[in-house]
Design an enzyme around this catalytic site. Structure first.
Site, PDB file in Angstrom:
ATOM      1  N   VAL A   1       0.837  -1.204   0.000  1.00 52.29           N
ATOM      2  CA  VAL A   1       0.000   0.000   0.000  1.00 52.29           C
ATOM      3  C   VAL A   1       0.874   1.258   0.000  1.00 52.29           C
ATOM      4  CG1 VAL A   1      -1.606   1.352   1.404  1.00 52.29           C
ATOM      5  CG2 VAL A   1      -2.046  -1.047   0.999  1.00 52.29           C
TER       6      VAL A   1
ATOM      7  N   ARG B   1      -9.484 -21.828 -11.906  1.00 51.83           N
ATOM      8  CA  ARG B   1      -9.816 -20.439 -12.247  1.00 51.83           C
ATOM      9  C   ARG B   1     -10.734 -20.334 -13.458  1.00 51.83           C
ATOM     10  NH1 ARG B   1      -8.710 -16.559  -8.486  1.00 51.83           N
ATOM     11  NH2 ARG B   1      -6.872 -17.152  -7.322  1.00 51.83           N
TER      12      ARG B   1
ATOM     13  N   CYS C   1      -5.793  -9.724   2.901  1.00 53.47           N
ATOM     14  CA  CYS C   1      -6.786  -8.900   3.594  1.00 53.47           C
ATOM     15  C   CYS C   1      -8.172  -9.492   3.795  1.00 53.47           C
ATOM     16  CB  CYS C   1      -6.890  -7.554   2.893  1.00 53.47           C
ATOM     17  SG  CYS C   1      -5.364  -6.626   3.056  1.00 53.47           S
ATOM     18  N   PHE C   2      -8.756 -10.160   2.782  1.00 53.34           N
ATOM     19  CA  PHE C   2     -10.159 -10.573   2.927  1.00 53.34           C
ATOM     20  C   PHE C   2     -10.374 -11.381   4.207  1.00 53.34           C
ATOM     21  CE2 PHE C   2     -11.766 -10.349  -1.760  1.00 53.34           C
ATOM     22  CZ  PHE C   2     -11.810  -8.980  -1.647  1.00 53.34           C
TER      23      PHE C   2
ATOM     24  N   THR D   1      -1.446  -4.896   9.458  1.00 60.39           N
ATOM     25  CA  THR D   1      -2.359  -5.127  10.585  1.00 60.39           C
ATOM     26  C   THR D   1      -2.834  -6.585  10.517  1.00 60.39           C
ATOM     27  OG1 THR D   1      -4.106  -4.228   9.157  1.00 60.39           O
ATOM     28  CG2 THR D   1      -3.196  -2.750  10.816  1.00 60.39           C
TER      29      THR D   1
END
Ligand code: NAD
Ligand code: UGA
Length: 458
Positions: A14, A438, A276-277, A93
């Site tokens: 990020v 996929r 993240c998810f 985080t």
């Protein structure tokens, strides 16, 4: 307040791309990105742009334009903080691994440590921006830590990031929205407007939402939860398609054409990955439980559970198809959690490979962007019992595929679609399988070459 000097703490997926874009759009602002990981800063400063620690299409061009002009990667954290008018916190985080909330809550130790460093290093007033994804009401904690410095005034803003890896630069250029949460006081409004002014250089004013700080913090978590929930929803239907003869791609297309539902995030897959998810939903579940909202917590926890189940379901399909599978070899194509990134955090391929190895299947891995070291570390961190016999990594897809009994496609890299599948068939064992996690291959064509094929939801 005019911002002339920015410090960003955290030079990761990020911090790096976000500051590169701000530097490009605001040439008069000097930006220092700092990190405690010196080796990462060295890579950001590398002369060879192929060595940048983050791979994103378009990123290296921007870095070569702004680096050492108005964007600097440095390790002198305190000095850069002290010089800044505005400090972004873009540190990790992750989910807590110990203590209260272990396995669920977000670990705020890096954010809190940043706040302590800022409190100690600052001699002039500053705007502090939460860029990391945080539980709602974290700003309260940050303000508390910053208040240890009595000589300086801080304004804390929430400005969560919505970029997706692999498309980070285009996402940053054309954000759907920018959230800026701040205090309702006069000073709070000045701080919010100072940050808004930066984004207004390239984002239309109507897309910049000025909100109450708690709404801003919570909206980020909810956005990720809703995106992941769509994937779990479509994945849960993929099993039903396999039982009934319906085709998940046709179902997704049909459902997504309803303008109220929309076509995005309805691609059935081996399961969502990424840093993240899962962590953000677990964090949401933890907060719901904390506030006594048990039914709501169970609802969201299911989104994560369906996702793990989808990866296990895919792995079991492989074992069943190859039965007796012991000592057979599977080629895992794709280690990144999605295409166009070198990031493999929480990639489904890690869980699949560990599961196959536990069942005495041998695995050969190829990914165009993820390194051998990363693949081995991912498996070791997950506690997989790997050795030179059960796991091999190849820089060439052909070497990874040769003489194996099946191929598992785990990442939707474009190059996989363009392989000479007819030739690949001849390099493999008898009656080879393709397990398309996929749905990127044309099943009819691949079957025509002689392959057995399993595709999600088909
Ligand atoms: P990352 O692990 O890639 O980068 C974080 C960096 O912060 C690391 O390089 C680490 O060394 C550094 N750091 C940690 N503590 C520090 C300290 N005290 N001082 C200086 N540096 C420190 O993480 P990321 O993927 O960039 O994610 C950062 C945050 O942004 C997370 O909260 C994440 O949820 C959120 N986010 C990530 C993405 C994404 O696509 N990766 C998108 C949106 C939001
Ligand atoms: C996601 C969000 O899309 C970003 O908005 C957010 O900023 C970011 O998380 C974050 O907070 O970290 P990212 O994880 O980088 O971005 O990538 P996505 O494109 O969302 O894909 C996540 C996973 O879901 C990948 O494994 C992808 O292959 C999978 N996916 C995605 C599906 O299986 N089906 C889909 O239809 C879409």
């Amino acid at each position: 307040m005019e911002i002339r000097n920015i410090c960003c703490i955290g030079a990761g997926y990020v911090g790096g791309p976000t500051m590169a874009v701000i530097a490009l759009k605001c040439p008069e602002i000097k930006i220092n990105i700092v990190d405690i990981d010196k080796s990462k800063i060295d890579l950001w400063n590398s002369n060879n742009l192929d060595d940048l620690p983050v791979f994103e299409p378009g990123l290296s061009d921007i870095i070569s334009e702004v680096r050492d002009k108005n964007l600097f990667f440095r390790t002198d954290v305190n000095k850069c903080i002290d010089k800044a008018d505005m400090v972004f916190m873009a540190v990790n985080t992750p989910t807590k691994t110990e203590g209260e909330g272990k396995g669920m809550a977000a670990d705020l130790k890096y954010v809190e440590s940043c706040a302590r460093t800022i409190a100690k290093a600052s001699r002039t007033d500053k705007i502090i921006v939460e860029k990391s994804t945080l539980p709602v009401r974290t700003a309260e904690k940050i303000i508390d830590i910053l208040s240890e410095n009595k000589k300086v005034k801080f304004q804390v803003l929430s400005n969560p990031e919505f970029l997706a890896e692999g498309t980070a630069i285009q996402d940053l250029f054309k954000s759907d929205r920018i959230l800026i949460g701040g205090e309702l006081s006069e000073e709070g409004k000045i701080a919010v407007n100072s940050l808004a002014k930066i984004y207004e250089r390239w984002i239309h004013k109507d897309k910049i939402l000025k909100l109450n700080i708690w709404s801003s913090e919570l909206s980020k978590l909810v956005s990720n939860a809703m995106l992941a929930q769509r994937i779990s929803s479509i994945n849960s239907i993929s099993s039903l398609c396999e039982k009934t003869g319906a085709d998940i791609e046709e179902v997704a297309l049909s459902v997504g054409m309803d303008s109220r539902i929309g076509p995005d995030f309805l691609k059935a897959s081996i399961g969502f990955g990424g840093s993240c998810f899962k962590k953000d939903i677990l964090n949401l579940v933890y907060m719901l439980n904390y506030y006594g909202l048990e039914k709501e917590a169970i609802y969201w926890k299911n989104v994560v559970d369906i996702n793990s189940y989808q990866t296990t379901r895919f792995s079991d399909k492989i074992l069943k198809a190859l039965h007796p599978y012991e000592n057979k070899t599977i080629s895992v194509l794709g280690w990144a959690f999605k295409k166009d990134t070198n990031d493999s955090r929480e990639s489904a391929s890690i869980y699949l490979t560990k599961y196959l190895i536990e069942n005495n299947v041998k695995v050969k891995v190829y990914d165009p962007m993820v390194s051998k070291q990363r693949v081995y570390n991912d498996l070791l961190e997950m506690g997989a019992n790997i050795n030179s016999k059960n796991l091999k990594f190849f820089n060439s897809p052909i070497e990874a595929i040769k003489s194996s009994s099946g191929i598992a496609i785990c990442t939707e890299w474009d190059e996989f679609k363009n392989y000479d599948w007819k030739n690949i068939y001849n390099l493999m064992d008898d009656s080879p399988w393709v397990f398309d996690g996929r749905n990127i291959l044309n099943i009819k064509k691949i079957k025509g070459f002689g392959f057995n094929v399993y595709s999600i939801g088909k």
